[in-house]
Scaffold this active site. Structure first.
Site, mmCIF file in Angstrom:
data_model
loop_
_atom_site.group_PDB
_atom_site.id
_atom_site.type_symbol
_atom_site.label_atom_id
_atom_site.label_comp_id
_atom_site.label_asym_id
_atom_site.label_seq_id
_atom_site.Cartn_x
_atom_site.Cartn_y
_atom_site.Cartn_z
ATOM 1 N N HIS A 303 0.855 -1.185 0.000
ATOM 2 C CA HIS A 303 0.000 0.000 0.000
ATOM 3 C C HIS A 303 0.894 1.239 0.000
ATOM 4 O O HIS A 303 0.647 2.183 -0.749
ATOM 5 C CB HIS A 303 -0.923 -0.025 1.220
ATOM 6 N N GLU A 314 2.739 -0.963 8.060
ATOM 7 C CA GLU A 314 2.645 -1.987 7.011
ATOM 8 C C GLU A 314 3.881 -2.878 7.029
ATOM 9 O O GLU A 314 3.782 -4.087 6.832
ATOM 10 C CB GLU A 314 2.485 -1.351 5.627
ATOM 11 N N LYS A 335 3.341 3.707 -5.676
ATOM 12 C CA LYS A 335 2.815 5.048 -5.374
ATOM 13 C C LYS A 335 3.927 6.093 -5.319
ATOM 14 O O LYS A 335 3.653 7.292 -5.415
ATOM 15 C CB LYS A 335 2.061 5.042 -4.045
ATOM 16 N N HIS A 340 -1.068 8.546 -5.076
ATOM 17 C CA HIS A 340 -2.088 7.676 -4.493
ATOM 18 C C HIS A 340 -3.418 7.929 -5.190
ATOM 19 O O HIS A 340 -4.026 8.992 -5.032
ATOM 20 C CB HIS A 340 -2.188 7.956 -2.998
ATOM 21 N N PHE A 399 -9.445 4.223 4.705
ATOM 22 C CA PHE A 399 -10.071 4.850 5.856
ATOM 23 C C PHE A 399 -11.247 4.005 6.342
ATOM 24 O O PHE A 399 -11.950 3.369 5.556
ATOM 25 C CB PHE A 399 -10.576 6.247 5.504
#
Length: 412
Positions: A303, A314, A335, A340, A399
């Site tokens: 991520h 992470e 990313k 993102h 989120f």
């Protein structure tokens, strides 16, 4: 017997490039898609940078009179879906249309349309609101337009699970095919949130990088000097098919989908749990789904957003899930180049993970000059490299504590 699912088409568009090939070549070269915002004047904003899609003309994919009836996220979804379908060679006919579905999500949807029509309301009253305002902005209309464009009459769904949106869309589409509710799915996500409210909202949370003088160096996952993520826009759409159907029509198979995991943090609306238990469990659930030991995974597309707490946690979750093997496999964050894409991130990154498997190339993490304390995995810093690996995992976290992980197998 559980039906096997393969990928036959990929459509990618983001700040790095406007086609799958351009994106993949750019990522291999370590190209940053981040620059100063041009879609509005960012002078008053703390964050003035983003990973915008440049040189995109929706008229290549949409009739001119229809363009204003759609938000930009729909334009991008149609572009990516068109490329994915062309690559797959799948032709939808009266005979198979009910067995081909669409599952495309967005984390935010038509922010550009909402802001535009609100200005019209304030300027001229309710009669100035476009009759196309709602269908141009609501999230499921990306899937709706794609289904109409290609005549796909099977399952037609959308999801909105923040930054895990398109990972969930792909995973759910995979399961739809597995259980026989469709033979093929056009699935993924799209996002176009580089607007005053989009950028301003994330900046108000102090979630964004403010490295405005060096935009191409702003997204720097795991680096001790990272200061937040960079908003990107674009889309990632895959064509998934039942294996025997794909083989029967002579499709070129790019990879097999072999695992999908989901989990919830149940902790906080924006922050992961202190030990990132949700990320640990989602990777374990994906491995269980695939029937694989941790040692089978050769690459993780993380991520990796370039936020202080997210990157560290992470890493902890990967170490907890993979044990000693965490130090033997590669982990990188694309990313660092694409920014993102929020709800579109999982689709874009799934596509890049599949291309990495196909070509046996590990995408780099650019801007990783000084790894932060505790960030001690092989993040493939700066330069892509060749490798030999059969399975790869792609992580997405959002989120609200919503997590998704997909596992792909190299097709030989």
């Amino acid at each position: 017997m559980v039906r096997r699912v393969v990928v036959t088409g990929i459509g990618l568009i983001c700040g790095v490039g406007n086609t799958t090939e351009a994106v993949w070549q750019g990522v291999q070269a370590g190209k940053s898609g981040v620059g100063r915002i041009t879609q509005f004047d960012p002078a008053e904003f703390a964050c003035q940078i983003a990973a915008e899609v440049h040189g995109f003309d929706p008229r290549q994919f949409i009739e001119k009179k229809e363009i204003k009836k759609m938000g930009r996220f729909i334009h991008l979804a149609l572009a990516a879906a068109s490329e994915a379908m062309a690559m797959s060679g799948l032709v939808i006919t009266d005979a198979n249309s009910e067995q081909v579905g669409v599952y495309i999500g967005s984390g935010i949807g038509g922010f550009d349309v909402i802001e535009r029509e609100h200005k019209e309301l304030l300027k001229g009253g309710p009669r100035k609101i476009s009759p196309f305002f709602i269908p141009a902005s609501i999230i499921n209309l990306a899937a709706g337009h794609v289904s109409i464009r290609f005549g796909a009459k099977g399952p037609n769904e959308a999801t909105a699970t923040a930054c895990t949106t398109s990972a969930h869309a792909l995973g759910d589409a995979y399961r739809i095919i597995q259980r026989g509710d469709a033979d093929a799915m056009i699935a993924g996500g799209s996002e176009a949130a580089i607007t005053p409210m989009g950028v301003g909202g994330f900046a108000a949370m102090r979630a964004l990088s403010t490295r405005n003088d060096q935009p191409e160096r702003a997204s720097r996952p795991w680096d001790k000097d990272r200061d937040g993520f960079v908003v990107g826009e674009g889309a990632g759409i895959l064509v998934l098919e039942e294996l025997e159907m794909a083989k029967a029509r002579g499709a070129k198979i790019l990879a097999e989908v072999v695992g999908y995991g989901m989990s919830g943090d149940a902790f906080h609306i924006t922050s992961p749990a202190p030990n990132h238990d949700g990320a640990f469990r989602v990777m374990n659930n994906a491995l269980k789904s695939a029937g694989l030991p941790p040692e089978a995974i050769g690459y993780v597309n993380a991520h990796g957003t370039s936020t202080d707490i997210g990157d560290k946690l992470e890493t902890i979750a990967i170490r907890n899930s993979f044990g000693a093997h965490a130090y033997k496999m590669a982990v990188s964050s694309t990313k660092s180049m694409t920014g993102h894409l929020l709800g579109g991130a999982g689709g874009l990154e799934a596509g890049l993970t599949i291309l990495a498997l196909r070509d046996q190339i590990l995408p780099p993490t650019i801007n990783l000059d000084n790894p932060d304390e505790g960030c001690d995995l092989d993040y493939v810093p700066h330069v892509a490299r060749k490798a030999t690996f059969e399975y790869a995992l792609s992580n997405s976290f959002g989120f609200g504590g919503t997590n998704g992980a997909l596992i792909f197998k190299r097709w030989e």
